[in-house]
Design an enzyme around this catalytic site. Sequence first.
Site, mmCIF file in Angstrom:
data_model
loop_
_atom_site.group_PDB
_atom_site.id
_atom_site.type_symbol
_atom_site.label_atom_id
_atom_site.label_comp_id
_atom_site.label_asym_id
_atom_site.label_seq_id
_atom_site.Cartn_x
_atom_site.Cartn_y
_atom_site.Cartn_z
ATOM 1 N N LYS A 29 -9.375 -32.400 -65.071
ATOM 2 C CA LYS A 29 -8.230 -33.199 -64.617
ATOM 3 C C LYS A 29 -8.666 -34.559 -64.059
ATOM 4 O O LYS A 29 -7.953 -35.546 -64.243
ATOM 5 C CB LYS A 29 -7.421 -32.438 -63.565
ATOM 6 C CG LYS A 29 -8.136 -32.181 -62.253
ATOM 7 C CD LYS A 29 -7.260 -31.400 -61.297
ATOM 8 C CE LYS A 29 -7.966 -31.100 -60.000
ATOM 9 N NZ LYS A 29 -8.306 -32.284 -59.215
ATOM 10 N N ASP A 221 -2.892 -36.633 -57.632
ATOM 11 C CA ASP A 221 -3.744 -35.471 -57.893
ATOM 12 C C ASP A 221 -3.351 -34.328 -56.959
ATOM 13 O O ASP A 221 -2.805 -34.554 -55.873
ATOM 14 C CB ASP A 221 -5.207 -35.872 -57.660
ATOM 15 C CG ASP A 221 -6.181 -34.816 -58.159
ATOM 16 O OD1 ASP A 221 -5.781 -33.952 -58.966
ATOM 17 O OD2 ASP A 221 -7.351 -34.863 -57.742
ATOM 18 N N GLU A 222 -3.646 -33.084 -57.362
ATOM 19 C CA GLU A 222 -3.397 -31.889 -56.541
ATOM 20 C C GLU A 222 -1.945 -31.860 -56.037
ATOM 21 O O GLU A 222 -1.686 -31.606 -54.853
ATOM 22 C CB GLU A 222 -4.367 -31.848 -55.351
ATOM 23 C CG GLU A 222 -5.837 -31.900 -55.731
ATOM 24 C CD GLU A 222 -6.375 -30.605 -56.330
ATOM 25 O OE1 GLU A 222 -5.555 -29.699 -56.598
ATOM 26 O OE2 GLU A 222 -7.587 -30.503 -56.542
ATOM 27 N N GLN A 252 -3.298 -22.765 -57.866
ATOM 28 C CA GLN A 252 -4.316 -23.123 -56.875
ATOM 29 C C GLN A 252 -3.699 -23.691 -55.598
ATOM 30 O O GLN A 252 -4.362 -24.386 -54.833
ATOM 31 C CB GLN A 252 -5.305 -24.134 -57.473
ATOM 32 C CG GLN A 252 -6.131 -23.563 -58.615
ATOM 33 C CD GLN A 252 -7.240 -24.506 -59.038
ATOM 34 O OE1 GLN A 252 -8.240 -24.678 -58.338
ATOM 35 N NE2 GLN A 252 -7.071 -25.124 -60.192
ATOM 36 N N ARG A 610 -14.423 -20.457 -59.286
ATOM 37 C CA ARG A 610 -15.541 -21.308 -58.855
ATOM 38 C C ARG A 610 -16.804 -20.965 -59.637
ATOM 39 O O ARG A 610 -17.748 -21.762 -59.680
ATOM 40 C CB ARG A 610 -15.851 -21.118 -57.355
ATOM 41 C CG ARG A 610 -14.766 -21.473 -56.355
ATOM 42 C CD ARG A 610 -14.124 -22.794 -56.604
ATOM 43 N NE ARG A 610 -12.924 -22.633 -57.417
ATOM 44 C CZ ARG A 610 -12.287 -23.618 -58.039
ATOM 45 N NH1 ARG A 610 -12.755 -24.844 -57.978
ATOM 46 N NH2 ARG A 610 -11.201 -23.396 -58.751
#
Length: 676
Positions: A29, A221-222, A252, A610
């Site tokens: 991303k 972002d996020e 997430q 992760r």
Amino acid sequence: MSNLNPRQSEAVHYIDGPLLVLAGAGSGKTSVITKKIAYLIEHCGIKGGHIAALTFTNKAAKEMKERVYQLVSGPATRGLIVSTFHNLGLNILRKEHKTLGYKSGFSIFDQQDAQSLIRDLLIQDQGDNENSTKMNDQAATIQHRISNWKNDMVSPEQAVAAAADPADMLCAQVYLRYKRALKAYNALDFDDLILLPVQIFQQFPDILAKWQRRIHYMLVDEYQDTNISQYLLVQLLVGNRGKLTVVGDDDQSIYAWRGARPENLAQLQQDYPNLKLVKLEQNYRSTARILKAANQVIDHNPHVFEKALWCELGYGDPIRIIRCRNEEVECERVVTEIMDRKIRGHGGYGDFAVLYRGNHQSRLLELKLQVHSVPYRISGGTSFFSRNEIKDIMAYLRLLINREDDNAFLRIINVPRRKIGASTLETLGTYATERGISLFAACDEIGITQSLPEANLNRLRLFTAWLNRIYQRCESGEGMAAIREMVRDMDYEAWLHQNSSSAAVAERRMANIFILIDSLQSTIDKADDEQEDIQSAVAKLVLRDMLDRQEDEEDAHDKVQLMTLHASKGLEFPHVYIIGMEEELLPHRSSIEEDNIEEERRLCYVGITRAKKTLAMTHCSKRKQYGEMIDCSPSRFLDEMPYDDLLWEGEEKNVELNQERGQQTLSGLKNLFDDL
């Protein structure tokens, strides 16, 4: 734009309307965002000064900016905004603060400053409380509540009106007085950096129009981590133009406790009916088996947007589920395994990460790592300069060299306590704001005598006169002697003993202050300009802290990484251990009691994704809690993983597996000695 897969390329090149990029873990991303910025500048004729890209951490913003400048540079990027939400809010307030009645040079309160002010307000209402720990806990609880109200755009008056019980009413009333006190001090807290720009834009359409002319295209972002106030800030700046790309992953979203709303992703469809959706599902990080496990776990959550991660990196090793007798065996097993795998040539220590739900789980792990001389780093550890006692003494030093530092003044005027209440400071702050001067200077003006009782004013003037005497001694060449006398005069050691959980803790905190003073002495001894000894020394200490933290990050490459699952978001490691996969740990007991398992499942998903090459999860049969051993149940999330892809290891020895590992270890040792 090279090295983009078809979906990434579609996201980069789409500029005809609002775009949601649903970006799975490890799907590239950041590349999409940075290459889209370059595309907007180089191919769409939008100058850098009209583009804003927002994210949540300084580290992420720095990385994004560096990657943009690798792609495009020169005059076209001048004025490009790549920052955190809070930095953008701060820039807006620096230009528009007068509309809300603030002076330039306003102070910014961090969480500890805010809690200290709230504590003073509680003391003013309830009287000095001998149980300082209880008072501190109450202040922390109220500060968290106020923070959530601000994030949700709830005013103090609305909070008072909605209060359902005495505890609610107490929080709301403190919120009302806290807001008034901040205004009097010409101060903002961290949440105000978003809340106040939103309020300015809502109340002053001409100012909003000016900023909309400034920002022609936004990238966020996020996005799943935005709260209500951040969502509104973006919505207002974008307006009806729809020149917006947001990147996010509802799977997430793990920050509900600080106001994040994954439903903001779904809300976009209502705000922008012509919203285009692009899914990034190809993962460039993990093996197919790890992704299969992650997909299967997260499928148990409801979804507005469906997606499934896939990769071309091969199927990979089985995911190991390791059952241990207790937490001591658990930590010993993980540490000795990491040592063994390093010897067998599976990478350096920096390739291994141990993740856990709560910070308390790292204590025994640290001891085991130390016993075996395994280097490690705890992510998010407390910086020396972040400790309360160091911040206090540094605030004294900052005020000593700069009387205009209102934030430093407010931090230490009542530390140690000088019987200067919140109402006195509020009155002083209001007077200073009206006069356009600092709080320190306001104490000695004749006009303040009309606003404060003589006894209260005398306490303030005793403080300013005392600090002026210290400053004069510094100016006459007695800098360090004066500073040591300052710490003795205020009897800070006694203050620490009154406000620490034990005498041993107070002594450790005082020892930190001696370390600070010794560092100051060392800095002064090396100074070239004797006329600015204290000023240059304080500035260098702050700079040293910043550099030490950078070096700490850079020095992490060959150390086992320990961190909470929350702290691991955005990171990746070849080999990952997730410890404590038990009911009431993951998922956490509070989430079970509140029937809020979905966020805990997302946390588990973050942990799984992760891992790049191998993943192991541990759980205990028994675990010590409050001094006694209790029985533990494996986490429900283990049952949600694909059974055929798991390798279950209990306390019984697997002879063939151990023989194979032993042979690999011997080979690794032989190679190690051959290299010497």
